[in-house]
Design an enzyme around this catalytic site. Structure first.
Site, PDB file in Angstrom:
ATOM      1  CD  GLU A  11      -2.866  -1.387   2.258  1.00 45.17           C
ATOM      2  OE1 GLU A  11      -4.080  -1.606   2.110  1.00 45.17           O
ATOM      3  OE2 GLU A  11      -2.323  -1.413   3.376  1.00 45.17           O
ATOM      4  CB  ILE A 151     -15.074  -9.406   7.169  1.00 44.11           C
ATOM      5  CG1 ILE A 151     -14.942  -8.888   8.612  1.00 44.11           C
ATOM      6  CG2 ILE A 151     -16.479  -9.920   6.873  1.00 44.11           C
ATOM      7  CD1 ILE A 151     -15.989  -7.958   9.080  1.00 44.11           C
ATOM      8  CG  ASP A 195     -11.763  -8.367  -0.013  1.00 41.85           C
ATOM      9  OD1 ASP A 195     -10.691  -7.811   0.249  1.00 41.85           O
ATOM     10  OD2 ASP A 195     -12.714  -8.383   0.778  1.00 41.85           O
TER      11      ASP A 195
HETATM   12  N1  ADE Z   1      -9.147  -5.313   3.863  1.00 48.33           N
HETATM   13  C1  ADE Z   1      -9.373  -5.698   2.596  1.00 48.33           C
HETATM   14  N2  ADE Z   1     -10.358  -6.599   2.545  1.00 48.33           N
HETATM   15  C2  ADE Z   1     -10.764  -6.804   3.819  1.00 48.33           C
HETATM   16  C3  ADE Z   1     -11.722  -7.652   4.419  1.00 48.33           C
HETATM   17  N3  ADE Z   1     -12.480  -8.462   3.682  1.00 48.33           N
HETATM   18  N4  ADE Z   1     -11.860  -7.609   5.764  1.00 48.33           N
HETATM   19  C4  ADE Z   1     -11.082  -6.789   6.504  1.00 48.33           C
HETATM   20  N5  ADE Z   1     -10.150  -5.986   5.995  1.00 48.33           N
HETATM   21  C5  ADE Z   1      -9.984  -5.988   4.658  1.00 48.33           C
END
Ligand code: ADE
Length: 231
Positions: A11, A151, A195
């Site tokens: 990042e 998550i 995601d």
């Molecule tokens: N950062 C990127 N995707 C994430 C997710 N699904 N849960 C927590 N932090 C994240």
């Protein structure tokens, strides 16, 4: 001095390659990179994942580098169905979705003398909107929920959506917000979706971390070039 934090090396590396006058400072077990971008003095670091690491990094930036603004750049999981991989969203408000002292009658996410929702800086958010217009880029805004959990489960995702009306989920933003609130530093949190926080989240995260992180970093640098350097 403008502080810029990401959680992971992926990042911040798209930021670091664009800085001049780079100098590295080791504080604790972390590295802070000072440099210049478009005439602005910046300090950039990756905090490592999670709320505690993010809070340490933000605090060091305030105490050691005396930052007057803090920008966070990184990736997030989408909660709002309209958000797709690669979309940008900035936080109008952030909340810690994993704080639970409801046993004492407090709402989820709430900490006495701290609160629950942290509001970001309206002036920085306006600059973000201007930047998006200039770049003809779609920029979402909303509630970002933070917790020390990746998550990757539709039920958990729905729970965070219902409880906090969250649009995206990540693991550092509200911690940085809490530090900035403590020290009265204007702050901005930008995330590019990597995601959908569902069953495929782990796989998608690995696939899209680098490309989404770069989208976020590019946008952040365009914002830096517009920031007031008077302070
Ligand atoms: N950062 C990127 N995707 C994430 C997710 N699904 N849960 C927590 N932090 C994240």
């Amino acid at each position: 001095m403008i502080g810029i934090i990401g959680a992971m090396t992926e990042e911040v590396s798209p930021l670091l390659i664009r800085l001049t006058n780079l100098q590295t400072h080791t504080i604790g077990n972390n590295k802070y990179h000072t440099g210049r971008y478009e005439g602005r003095e910046v300090v950039v670091a990756y905090s490592r994942i999670g709320k505690v690491n993010a809070a340490v990094t933000a605090t060091v930036m305030q105490q050691h580098f005396h930052i007057d603004k803090l920008l966070f750049s990184g990736v997030a999981g989408a909660i709002n169905k309209s958000l797709k991989i690669g979309d940008l969203i900035y936080a109008e408000k952030l909340v810690q979705h994993d704080v639970d002292i409801t046993a004492f009658g407090h709402p989820l996410g709430f900490i006495p003398e701290t609160g629950d929702f942290f509001a970001t800086d309206p002036a920085l958010n306006t600059i973000a909107e201007e930047t998006a217009r200039e770049l003809c880029v779609k920029l979402g805004k909303g509630v970002i929920a933070t917790g020390d959990q990746f998550i990757a489960d539709p039920d958990h995702k729905d729970w965070v959506q219902k409880r906090f009306k969250a649009d995206a989920v990540e693991m550092e933003g509200a911690a940085v917000a809490c530090v900035c609130q403590t020290f009265q530093i204007p702050y901005f949190v930008l995330r590019a979706i990597s995601d959908q926080a569902d069953m495929d989240a782990g796989f998608n995260f690995d696939e899209f971390l680098v490309s989404s992180a770069r989208l976020s970093a590019d946008f952040i640098l365009r914002m830096v070039a517009k920031l007031d350097t008077a302070k």
